[in-house]
Design a protein around this motif. Sequence first.
Motif, PDB file in Angstrom:
ATOM      1  N   MET A 267     -17.943   2.093 -14.988  1.00  0.00           N
ATOM      2  CA  MET A 267     -16.522   2.025 -14.663  1.00  0.00           C
ATOM      3  C   MET A 267     -15.911   0.727 -15.168  1.00  0.00           C
ATOM      4  SD  MET A 267     -16.265   3.794 -10.899  1.00  0.00           S
ATOM      5  CE  MET A 267     -14.463   3.872 -11.025  1.00  0.00           C
ATOM      6  N   THR A 268     -14.652   0.807 -15.534  1.00  0.00           N
ATOM      7  CA  THR A 268     -13.907  -0.336 -16.052  1.00  0.00           C
ATOM      8  C   THR A 268     -13.043  -0.932 -14.946  1.00  0.00           C
ATOM      9  OG1 THR A 268     -12.016   1.033 -16.694  1.00  0.00           O
ATOM     10  CG2 THR A 268     -13.790   0.805 -18.308  1.00  0.00           C
ATOM     11  N   PRO A 269     -12.441  -2.110 -15.179  1.00  0.00           N
ATOM     12  CA  PRO A 269     -11.473  -2.634 -14.217  1.00  0.00           C
ATOM     13  C   PRO A 269     -10.251  -1.721 -14.113  1.00  0.00           C
ATOM     14  CG  PRO A 269     -12.192  -4.352 -15.733  1.00  0.00           C
ATOM     15  CD  PRO A 269     -12.704  -3.050 -16.275  1.00  0.00           C
ATOM     16  N   GLU A 270      -9.505  -1.857 -13.027  1.00  0.00           N
ATOM     17  CA  GLU A 270      -8.262  -1.104 -12.886  1.00  0.00           C
ATOM     18  C   GLU A 270      -7.190  -1.712 -13.789  1.00  0.00           C
ATOM     19  OE1 GLU A 270      -7.113  -0.867  -8.807  1.00  0.00           O
ATOM     20  OE2 GLU A 270      -9.007   0.029  -8.169  1.00  0.00           O
ATOM     21  N   GLY A 271      -6.150  -0.933 -14.064  1.00  0.00           N
ATOM     22  CA  GLY A 271      -5.023  -1.426 -14.842  1.00  0.00           C
ATOM     23  C   GLY A 271      -5.319  -1.511 -16.321  1.00  0.00           C
ATOM     24  N   GLU A 272      -4.599  -2.407 -17.009  1.00  0.00           N
ATOM     25  CA  GLU A 272      -4.724  -2.514 -18.465  1.00  0.00           C
ATOM     26  C   GLU A 272      -6.127  -2.895 -18.907  1.00  0.00           C
ATOM     27  OE1 GLU A 272      -1.776  -5.075 -20.072  1.00  0.00           O
ATOM     28  OE2 GLU A 272      -0.081  -3.815 -19.437  1.00  0.00           O
TER      29      GLU A 272
END
Length: 351
Positions: A267-272
């Motif tokens: 999973m990636t960070p939230e947002g941009e």
Amino acid sequence: MRAAVVEQYKKPLVVENVPDPVDDAGGVIVDVKACGVCRSDWHGWRGEWPGFTGGDLPHTFGHEFVGVVSDAGKSVTQFKPGDRVIIPFTLGCGHCWFCRTGHSNVCPDITMPGFTYDGGFAEYVHVPNADSNVVPLPDAVSFQEAAGMGCRFMTAYHGVVEVGKVHPGDWLVVYGAGGVGLSATQIASGAGANVIAVDIADDKLDLARKVGAVETINSSTTEPIEAVRDITGGGADMSVDALGIPTTLRNAVGSLRRRGTHVQIGMTPEGEGGEVALTINDLITNEIDYRGSFGMPTVEFRYLLDQVSTGKLHPGDLVTRAIGLSDVNEALDNMTTYKTVGTSVVTDFTH
């Protein structure tokens, strides 16, 4: 009870006494015997997933916990005090269409211990909707080994077996030899696939070979896409990004043969920060099958636990450290610099 609490993001957790969790009619209280430290905890500790935690501090992370039921609500029929249990980190409501059709991991009203409420870096945790969420833990599986299968192993199992539909003889490339990547390597190898592990650390790649990888690539010294194509004779049948950063995601997709399947688990960070550019025309013209995979539904646990109980899978081989609550800080710091090898599991809640 004692808990390791995040009072400020990116600052050391504080081990302190906090109120015991409160039970409800349909839930149970779990006396935590072991809890894994996962990279998802690291994301939360750094404040990257406020959508999960609500952004409220103080907060207790820890979603890879197992233990013994210490109290059961009056409406609970399947569990009683003294039962050994393992807890999915995705808890469904139990009555929506997704839960009723075996997909509790994508329930619209999902709750996640350690994220949407306080979790397993503590002596006790409340688990709601116990009859539909709690899973019996076989006596043949130790608490430490069960915590080691926590988020990373169960997530990898669902991603590789159920979502990716890996076949014997497939070439599977796994980017990232952390907890999820090593788990995916062992699981896919056990299913008969030929696994290539890619990472930037030789010690992690050594462990990947020990748990089943037939080839390893150090991407800090070797261009991985071309190396995968050379090894497989044109590209992997299936790829897994187990880390969730732009480089590993793009490389994983780029390592596929035509009509290959990519499974995104990291999973990636939230947002941009979580937006990753892909060349869509390449996905279309090569008929690449891109699939997301999140957690594991409760109904799949019996297959995984049966394989562990009978010795066909060995999540305990990935546990490299048993630690205390205060040692969670070191485990999280090591993740920041990618120094972790294998899995750290909290087994001592006294310090």
